[in-house]
Design a protein around this motif. Structure first.
Motif, mmCIF file in Angstrom:
data_model
loop_
_atom_site.group_PDB
_atom_site.id
_atom_site.type_symbol
_atom_site.label_atom_id
_atom_site.label_comp_id
_atom_site.label_asym_id
_atom_site.label_seq_id
_atom_site.Cartn_x
_atom_site.Cartn_y
_atom_site.Cartn_z
ATOM 1 N N GLU A 19 0.842 -1.184 0.000
ATOM 2 C CA GLU A 19 0.000 0.000 0.000
ATOM 3 C C GLU A 19 0.881 1.239 0.000
ATOM 4 O OE1 GLU A 19 -3.958 0.784 2.356
ATOM 5 O OE2 GLU A 19 -2.275 1.376 3.616
ATOM 6 N N ARG A 20 0.726 2.059 -1.028
ATOM 7 C CA ARG A 20 1.520 3.283 -1.162
ATOM 8 C C ARG A 20 3.020 3.015 -1.029
ATOM 9 N NH1 ARG A 20 -1.710 7.709 -2.943
ATOM 10 N NH2 ARG A 20 -3.745 6.722 -2.912
ATOM 11 N N GLY A 21 3.462 1.933 -1.638
ATOM 12 C CA GLY A 21 4.884 1.611 -1.668
ATOM 13 C C GLY A 21 5.397 0.878 -0.451
ATOM 14 N N ILE A 22 4.550 0.650 0.545
ATOM 15 C CA ILE A 22 4.958 -0.025 1.773
ATOM 16 C C ILE A 22 4.386 -1.443 1.794
ATOM 17 C CG2 ILE A 22 4.955 0.036 4.287
ATOM 18 C CD1 ILE A 22 6.479 2.321 2.981
ATOM 19 N N MET B 18 2.332 -6.851 -7.195
ATOM 20 C CA MET B 18 1.488 -6.217 -8.194
ATOM 21 C C MET B 18 1.393 -4.729 -7.878
ATOM 22 S SD MET B 18 -1.569 -9.102 -8.368
ATOM 23 C CE MET B 18 -2.338 -8.373 -9.816
ATOM 24 N N GLY B 19 1.560 -3.896 -8.898
ATOM 25 C CA GLY B 19 1.488 -2.462 -8.669
ATOM 26 C C GLY B 19 1.771 -1.683 -9.934
ATOM 27 N N ALA B 20 1.781 -0.366 -9.798
ATOM 28 C CA ALA B 20 2.108 0.503 -10.932
ATOM 29 C C ALA B 20 3.604 0.417 -11.221
ATOM 30 C CB ALA B 20 1.706 1.937 -10.623
ATOM 31 N N PRO B 21 4.022 0.602 -12.474
ATOM 32 C CA PRO B 21 5.456 0.556 -12.796
ATOM 33 C C PRO B 21 6.216 1.593 -11.978
ATOM 34 C CG PRO B 21 4.121 0.537 -14.794
ATOM 35 C CD PRO B 21 3.177 0.825 -13.672
ATOM 36 N N GLY B 22 7.393 1.167 -11.467
ATOM 37 C CA GLY B 22 8.185 2.113 -10.685
ATOM 38 C C GLY B 22 9.069 1.428 -9.674
ATOM 39 N N ALA C 173 -2.148 0.811 -9.537
ATOM 40 C CA ALA C 173 -1.544 1.777 -8.621
ATOM 41 C C ALA C 173 -2.196 1.715 -7.241
ATOM 42 C CB ALA C 173 -1.656 3.182 -9.197
ATOM 43 N N ASP C 174 -3.513 1.572 -7.179
ATOM 44 C CA ASP C 174 -4.260 1.420 -5.931
ATOM 45 C C ASP C 174 -5.044 0.124 -5.989
ATOM 46 O OD1 ASP C 174 -3.900 4.040 -4.360
ATOM 47 O OD2 ASP C 174 -4.478 4.771 -6.351
ATOM 48 N N TYR C 175 -5.255 -0.489 -4.816
ATOM 49 C CA TYR C 175 -5.979 -1.761 -4.812
ATOM 50 C C TYR C 175 -7.441 -1.580 -5.164
ATOM 51 C CZ TYR C 175 -8.301 -6.015 -3.522
ATOM 52 O OH TYR C 175 -9.075 -7.150 -3.571
ATOM 53 N N ARG C 176 -7.868 -2.374 -6.119
ATOM 54 C CA ARG C 176 -9.271 -2.560 -6.448
ATOM 55 C C ARG C 176 -9.451 -4.026 -6.777
ATOM 56 N NH1 ARG C 176 -9.865 1.955 -11.001
ATOM 57 N NH2 ARG C 176 -7.652 1.424 -11.212
ATOM 58 N N ASN C 177 -10.556 -4.588 -6.358
ATOM 59 C CA ASN C 177 -10.740 -6.026 -6.486
ATOM 60 C C ASN C 177 -10.660 -6.503 -7.930
ATOM 61 O OD1 ASN C 177 -12.820 -8.422 -7.012
ATOM 62 N ND2 ASN C 177 -12.017 -8.643 -4.932
ATOM 63 N N GLU C 178 -11.323 -5.800 -8.828
ATOM 64 C CA GLU C 178 -11.437 -6.290 -10.203
ATOM 65 C C GLU C 178 -10.095 -6.419 -10.923
ATOM 66 O OE1 GLU C 178 -14.041 -5.386 -14.268
ATOM 67 O OE2 GLU C 178 -14.156 -4.037 -12.549
ATOM 68 N N PRO C 179 -9.265 -5.372 -11.001
ATOM 69 C CA PRO C 179 -7.996 -5.535 -11.723
ATOM 70 C C PRO C 179 -7.016 -6.466 -11.015
ATOM 71 C CG PRO C 179 -8.114 -3.372 -10.698
ATOM 72 C CD PRO C 179 -9.477 -3.979 -10.568
ATOM 73 N N PHE D 276 -7.666 8.787 -0.974
ATOM 74 C CA PHE D 276 -6.992 7.780 -0.169
ATOM 75 C C PHE D 276 -6.833 8.325 1.246
ATOM 76 C CE2 PHE D 276 -3.100 5.965 1.677
ATOM 77 C CZ PHE D 276 -3.394 4.618 1.589
ATOM 78 N N ILE D 277 -7.383 7.605 2.245
ATOM 79 C CA ILE D 277 -7.289 8.019 3.652
ATOM 80 C C ILE D 277 -6.512 6.941 4.397
ATOM 81 C CG2 ILE D 277 -8.569 8.662 5.721
ATOM 82 C CD1 ILE D 277 -10.935 9.332 3.905
ATOM 83 N N PRO D 278 -5.245 7.164 4.715
ATOM 84 C CA PRO D 278 -4.433 6.134 5.365
ATOM 85 C C PRO D 278 -4.840 5.891 6.812
ATOM 86 C CG PRO D 278 -3.198 8.174 5.193
ATOM 87 C CD PRO D 278 -4.477 8.394 4.443
ATOM 88 N N ASP D 279 -4.698 4.655 7.275
ATOM 89 C CA ASP D 279 -5.037 4.296 8.647
ATOM 90 C C ASP D 279 -4.177 5.056 9.652
ATOM 91 O OD1 ASP D 279 -6.984 2.573 7.876
ATOM 92 O OD2 ASP D 279 -5.754 0.788 7.990
ATOM 93 N N ARG D 280 -2.948 5.355 9.286
ATOM 94 C CA ARG D 280 -2.050 5.993 10.242
ATOM 95 C C ARG D 280 -2.521 7.398 10.644
ATOM 96 N NH1 ARG D 280 0.806 5.579 5.489
ATOM 97 N NH2 ARG D 280 1.185 7.497 4.341
ATOM 98 N N ASP D 281 -3.453 7.969 9.878
ATOM 99 C CA ASP D 281 -3.985 9.274 10.237
ATOM 100 C C ASP D 281 -5.232 9.166 11.110
ATOM 101 O OD1 ASP D 281 -2.005 10.433 8.823
ATOM 102 O OD2 ASP D 281 -3.210 10.975 7.087
ATOM 103 N N SER D 282 -5.626 7.948 11.435
ATOM 104 C CA SER D 282 -6.806 7.755 12.274
ATOM 105 C C SER D 282 -6.381 7.552 13.718
ATOM 106 C CB SER D 282 -7.615 6.538 11.792
ATOM 107 O OG SER D 282 -6.952 5.338 12.139
#
Length: 368
Positions: free
Chosen positions: A38-41, A69-73, A100-106, A225-231
Motif C-alpha cells: 500500500e503506497r509503496g509499503i 502487483m502495482g504501478a510501474p516504478g 496503482a491502488d488496490y481494487r478487487n477487479e484488476p 486515499f485516507i491512510p489508517d495511520r492518520d486515524s
C-alpha cells in the motif's frame, strides 16, 4: 428377500477421500506468497508469510515465490528485493498503471491470469481487509478451496497443505485439506506467524508478467486515499507491550485502570470480546480470534479468563502475565506468570510502581 438391514454408512474420513490429483492439476508446483503493498509499503504480514512459505517450500522441495502487483516504478522493484531478503527464490512482478491502488477487479484479474500461466501448488495471502477481499475473489474464479484465518500451516505426508484454523466459535481447531484442486489457498492474519530473520544481500530471480488491463474497463474508481495511520485507531497487532482487561474488572469505570497502566508503560490497551459486546471498549481494541492477533514482548491480562478464543490471539507473546482471582482460570494454563489476586486492587499498585521506576522522560520505558 433377506430381512437383513444394510449396514449404516459412516461419515467419510480423509483416508477414504480421493488423493490422486486430476491430470490438469499435476503441473502445479511451488509455493507463492502475495506481497500486499500500500503506497509503496509492504505489509508486514507478507514477510511473516514468506517465513512460513519458506518452511513449506523446503518440505516440498520446491521454490518459494513472491508476487508483487502495482504501478510501474521503484516501489515494485523494492518490494521484490524485500521478498528475497525474507526467503523468496524468485518474484513475479505484475506492473500496470491500473494497479496503482488496490481494487478487487484488476487485482483479481491479474493474479488469476498469473496463477493460470505459472500454476503454483500453494498460494498464501494475508488475512487483512485487502487480502481477504482478493483471496475470496481469486479462489472463486479459480474454483479452488480457500482456508481463511489459519493459525498453522504444514505439509502432510502426501504433500497436501494442512491448514489449521479455529472453528465452532473458537472452541475447536480443525485442519482443512484441498485434495483435488489447485492451487491450495490460505489466508493468515497479521502477527499469527513469527517474523523471519531478514537476510541482507540475499538475491533472487525476477519474472515479469504482463497483463492487459485498461482503466476504462474497471468499474470501481479511486476518489481519495485516507491512510489508517492518520486515524485514532489502535495499533494492537504491532505493539511491543499490551495491557488488556476482561470481565473481572466488573465495570466500565474500572477499565480505566488498564488504560492507566498502558499509558505508564507506553503500551497499547486491549480487551476481551465480552467487553466489546457490552460497549465498554471500541471494537478496534478487541483481542482474540474475532479481534486482533498480537505478538508483543509483554502481554498483561487483567481479569481475563482466557478461553480458547482469547488464547488464539495472544499465545504468540514472549511473556504473558495473567492477573486473576481464579487460580484455575484457563489463562493460567498458558500464562508464563500468574498472579492470583483482585486486578481492581492490584492494577493501581502496579501502575504506581512502574510510574516511580519510569519518569515521563526516561528512555527506559518498556514500549515505544
Amino acid at each position: 428377500m433377506s430381512d437383513q438391514k444394510p449396514a449404516p454408512q459412516t461419515a467419510g474420513s480423509r483416508a477414504s477421500m480421493k488423493k490422486e490429483l486430476p491430470e490438469k492439476f499435476r503441473a502445479h508446483q511451488h509455493v507463492w506468497v502475495f506481497m500486499e503493498m500500500e503506497r509503496g509499503i509492504v505489509h508486514p504480514v507478507s514477510f511473516e508469510l514468506l517465513g512460513e512459505g519458506r518452511k513449506l517450500a523446503d518440505k516440498l522441495g520446491v521454490e518459494l515465490a513472491g508476487v508483487v502487483m502495482g504501478a510501474p516504478g521503484e516501489d515494485v522493484k523494492r518490494a521484490a528485493k524485500e521478498a528475497f531478503a525474507y526467503g523468496a527464490d524468485l518474484c513475479y512482478i505484475v506492473e500496470n498503471p491500473v494497479l496503482a491502488d488496490y481494487r478487487n477487479e484488476p487485482f483479481s484479474r491479474g493474479l488469476t491470469q498469473l496463477v493460470n500461466a505459472h500454476k503454483p501448488e500453494i498460494l498464501l495471502l494475508g488475512a487483512t481487509t485487502l487480502g481477504r477481499d482478493l483471496a475470496g475473489s481469486v479462489a472463486t474464479t479459480l474454483l479452488t478451496g480457500l482456508t481463511a484465518d489459519c493459525t498453522e500451516l504444514n505439509v502432510d505426508d502426501d504433500k497436501s497443505l494442512a491448514a489449521t484454523r479455529p472453528t465452532f466459535g473458537g472452541s475447536l481447531l480443525c485442519t482443512i485439506y484441498t485434495l483435488n484442486y489447485r492451487p491450495q489457498m490460505a489466508t493468515v492474519r497479521p502477527r499469527v506467524m513469527a517474523m523471519p530473520q531478514r537476510q541482507e544481500g540475499r538475491e533472487g530471480r525476477i519474472a515479469p508478467f504482463s497483463v492487459d488491463l485498461q482503466e476504462s474497463d474497471i468499474i470501481t474508481k479511486i476518489l481519495s486515499f485516507i491512510p489508517d495511520r492518520d486515524s485514532n485507531k489502535s495499533n494492537l497487532a504491532f505493539a511491543d507491550v499490551v495491557v488488556a482487561g476482561g470481565m473481572g474488572l466488573q465495570s466500565p469505570e474500572n477499565f480505566q485502570l488498564v488504560k492507566n497502566l498502558a499509558a505508564v508503560l507506553g503500551a497499547e490497551f486491549g480487551a476481551s470480546r465480552p467487553l466489546i459486546q457490552k460497549g465498554w471498549v471500541t471494537s478496534d481494541h478487541q483481542i482474540g480470534q474475532t479481534g486482533k492477533t498480537i505478538r508483543p514482548k509483554l502481554y498483561i491480562a487483567a481479569g481475563i479468563s482466557g478461553a480458547i478464543q482469547h488464547r488464539v490471539g495472544v499465545e504468540g507473546a514472549d511473556l504473558i502475565v495473567a492477573i486473576n482471582t481464579d487460580k484455575n482460570a484457563p489463562i493460567m494454563d498458558f500464562a508464563h506468570l500468574g498472579i492470583v489476586t483482585d486486578a481492581i486492587r492490584f492494577l493501581p499498585a502496579l501502575t504506581e510502581a512502574f510510574r516511580k521506576k519510569f519518569s515521563p522522560h526516561s528512555n527506559d520505558r518498556l514500549a515505544g
